[in-house]
Enzyme design. Sequence first.
Site, short mmCIF file in Angstrom:
data_model
loop_
_atom_site.label_atom_id
_atom_site.label_comp_id
_atom_site.label_asym_id
_atom_site.label_seq_id
_atom_site.Cartn_x
_atom_site.Cartn_y
_atom_site.Cartn_z
CG ASP A 100 -7.02 6.25 -1.91
OD1 ASP A 100 -7.22 5.15 -2.44
OD2 ASP A 100 -5.89 6.78 -1.84
CE1 TYR A 148 0.73 -7.21 0.31
CE2 TYR A 148 0.96 -9.44 -0.52
CZ TYR A 148 0.29 -8.24 -0.50
OH TYR A 148 -0.83 -8.07 -1.28
CE LYS A 193 -2.58 -7.99 1.64
NZ LYS A 193 -3.85 -7.20 1.67
CB THR A 218 -3.22 -2.55 -9.65
OG1 THR A 218 -2.10 -3.06 -8.90
CG2 THR A 218 -4.39 -3.51 -9.55
#
Length: 249
Positions: free
Chosen positions: A34, A154, A158, A189
Site C-alpha cells: 500500500d 473510471y 474499469k 469503505t
Amino acid sequence: MKQRVIVITGGASGIGKETAFKLAEENVKLVIADLNLDAARKVAQTLEKDGHQARAFKMDVSKEEDFQKVLEFTVSEFGTITGIFNNAGIGIQKPLLDMDYDTYKKVIEIDQDSIYFGTRLTAKKMIELGVENGVIVNTASIYGYMAAQQSYNYHAAKAAVVMMTKAGAIELAEHNIRVVAVAPGFVDTPILEALDEEVKAHIASQHMRKKLIDPKEIANVVRFLFSDEASAINGSTIAVDDGFLAFKQ
C-alpha cells in the site's frame, strides 16, 4: 491454501484489508502492499499477532519499478509467490467537459496500468519460479459495464480491466495461471466517508437489498477465487454487486 503466497495491493484498507484477513484464515502468507506504509504495517502486525505470516510493503501501483520491487521482496521473504490481488484503485469524479488530461491520466495510471504491471510481472515471476496453479485476481467494477455521470476516466479504466482479465487469461492459460476479476457494487469503505447520508442512501438503493455492500462480502468471493475450488473459473469477472447489474427501477 497454506502453500500460497499472495500480494495484495491496496491491502491497508477497505476490500484489500478484509481480503487479507480472509486469506489469513486459510494460512496464506501475505504481503500487504500500500502507498500508506503505516496502515499496511498495522494490518500486517495485527495478522502476525494472531499467528499468521504477513509483511508490509510501500508501493505506488502506477509505477512498474514498484511492482518489480514488491515481487522481489515477496520472494525474498517467503521463497515464492503464487498470486496477486490487483486491488488498489482510486476514483476522481469530474464532468467530462471539465476533465483535464492530468485528472483522466491519474485514474488510468492507478486503476488500469497497475493491472498491466501486476499481471505481466507477476506472471513472469511465477513462470520463472516454476509455480503451478498461479492465480491473479483483479478488481474491476460495476462501472466497467454501466455508465454514470462524472466518471468518464473510471469507466474507461474499469472496462479495460474486464477485457484485460479475459485477454490475460487466454495468454497465461498455457502456464496454468488463472486470471479472474471481481466487479463490486457500492461498497462501504473509507472512499465513501466524504459522502453525505442522503447520497449514501441513494447509491445504496441501487442494490437489491437497498444497502451498501460490506467489504467482507467482496473478500469472501476473492478468497474463493484464489482457492482450488474455483479452478474452472478463468477469464471471468464475477459481479459482487447485490444485483446492481441485474435490475434498475
